[in-house]
Motif scaffolding. Structure first.
Motif: not given
Ligand SMILES: Nc1ncnc2c1ncn2[C@@H]1O[C@H](COP(=O)(O)OP(=O)(O)OP(=O)(O)O)[C@@H](O)[C@H]1O
Ligand SMILES: CC(=O)N[C@H]1[C@@H]2OC[C@@H](O2)[C@@H](O)[C@@H]1O[C@H](C)C(=O)O
Length: 399
Positions: A242-246, A291-298
């Protein structure tokens, strides 16, 4: 010995059977243990889940399995010692559950054990000419039977391969017997480490066959990178996603795999969807870092997209399907929301509303398969498309 066969014969003739189902999947989170009371067989099967527990694996147990899990090259001795070790540990975990449920082992008719998949290699994946589809589950049933004193059926997947399948998904049998409903077209979606679904078209109006396939990753990649970058076992409630961008370039690179274009039904595993797979996609997308959060979002969107792309390819768009989600991924609201957004005409609900917990579903499935092997009749599964009609499971007697 004759008395064992006679005992099995008497179990086959009972009006209902108490069967413990075990599932330990690709997430390596623990052993799911479901005690079910089962009546009848085939499409008349009635299951009541009397008890359900997940016995968490210890970090040591998990580490021991990870030494060989989904790896092409391993220490062969370690595989050899793990086979009885996992069986003995699973037997111990069953005894622990029986004690906490206050149920005597003598009151349980059968155990249905999936075992631990350590390698899954359908032929289109291993591509070794002349070799068949292959899969390996360890945790030998003899050890469970001897530990618990209960007749145990195990190693269900080999017969499926012998009959022309890939050894998975077996979910179709339980899904069809327990959840097919006249007047409703249903999709039973399971999101464990790997995601799969079964299509159950309305038997009254549709001539589409009952159908099941893996779609690609469920939580496997999300978990792997949560461990790597956040030192957490999984993305609880999708909070990191939720905190990351795709990252669209990475998403395209992740989808660039022949598996996604291959015809259905098909199966896969963490042998394909690994950390290396994602790292290669990052390079392919021309990214030096992400960024790690973007990776999880993607990765979360990758799972959602590959699930919904597969559903869109298969379903008849004129029918309004009801999707029932199970497995750990059903607890991830970011994943669930992305799936619903891609399939706005379909309802998406947790399987639990049909009366069986989505967390217990796969363990229940194996009780249904054992029930079929012991008490089923051959006329129960008339449908089709990549679904061999066979009995599955090898029998281990305790004595
Ligand atoms: N609250 C939650 N939020 C997000 N993810 C969750 C949550 N609860 C469970 N999960 C995910 O579900 C996973 C476990 O799912 P499950 O037990 O269905 O997998 P499995 O049976 O091991 O896999 P498979 O079906 O592929 O064999 C966890 O590793 C985690 O990724
Ligand atoms: C080889 C193997 O263990 N496959 C599992 C795994 O986990 C989900 C997906 O990949 C599915 O194909 C299967 O399990 C379920 C229980 C099945 O056979 O339906």
């Amino acid at each position: 010995m004759k008395q064992h066969v006679e005992k099995l014969h008497s179990i086959a003739n009972k009006s209902s059977r108490k069967i413990i189902g075990l599932m330990s999947g690709t997430s390596l989170d623990g052993l799911d243990v479901a005690l079910c009371n089962i009546e009848k067989s085939g499409t008349n099967t009635r299951v009541h889940v009397e008890q359900f527990s997940t016995v968490a694996y210890t970090e040591n147990f998990r580490d021991q399995i990870r030494k060989i899990f989904a790896k092409k090259e391993i220490d062969f001795q370690h595989l050899c010692v793990l086979n009885p070790f996992v069986g003995i540990e699973h037997g111990r975990m069953i005894l622990e559950c029986l004690k906490s449920w206050n149920v005597a082992a003598e009151d349980v008719d059968l155990i249905a054990s999936h075992g631990q998949t350590v390698y899954h290699a359908p032929s289109n994946q291993h591509q070794v000419p002349g070799f068949p589809n292959a899969t390996l589950q360890i945790g030998d049933g003899d050890h469970i039977a001897v530990q618990t004193g209960i007749i145990t059926l195990s190693d269900f997947r080999q017969k499926h391969i012998a009959a022309g399948g890939e050894g998975a998904p077996l979910a179709v049998y339980g899904d069809y017997f327990l959840f097919s409903k006249k007047g409703e077209s249903r999709i039973l979606l399971n999101m464990g480490g790997i995601a799969n679904f079964t299509i159950l078209p309305d038997p009254e109006i549709s001539n589409q066959p009952v159908f099941t396939t893996d779609t690609g990753p469920g939580n496997a990649l999300i978990d792997a990178f949560m461990r790597k970058y956040f030192d957490k076992p999984y993305d609880h409630n999708g909070e990191t996603a939720r905190q990351g961008n795709i990252n669209e370039a990475l998403l395209i690179a992740l989808k660039n795999l022949s598996f996604f274009e291959a015809p259905f039904p098909k199966t896969t595993g963490p042998e394909v969807f690994s950390i290396t797979y994602v790292e290669n996609a990052i390079t392919q997308a021309g990214l030096s870092e992400i960024p790690s959060a973007d990776l999880i979002a993607t990765l979360t969107r990758f799972s959602a997209d590959t699930i919904t792309d597969a559903i869109k390819k298969i379903v008849n768009k004129r029918e309004a399907y009801h999707i029932f989600a199970s497995g750990g991924g059903a607890h991830n609201p970011v994943l669930m929301q992305a799936i619903q957004e891609q399939l706005p005409d379909f309802t998406l609900q947790p399987l639990d509303i049909l009366g069986i917990s989505g967390d217990a579903k796969e363990a229940v499935l194996f009780t249904v398969l054992a029930n079929e092997a012991v008490a089923g009749t051959s006329d129960t599964f008339k449908s089709s498309s990549g679904v061999p009609l066979v009995t599955m499971g090898k029998i281990s007697f305790p004595g």
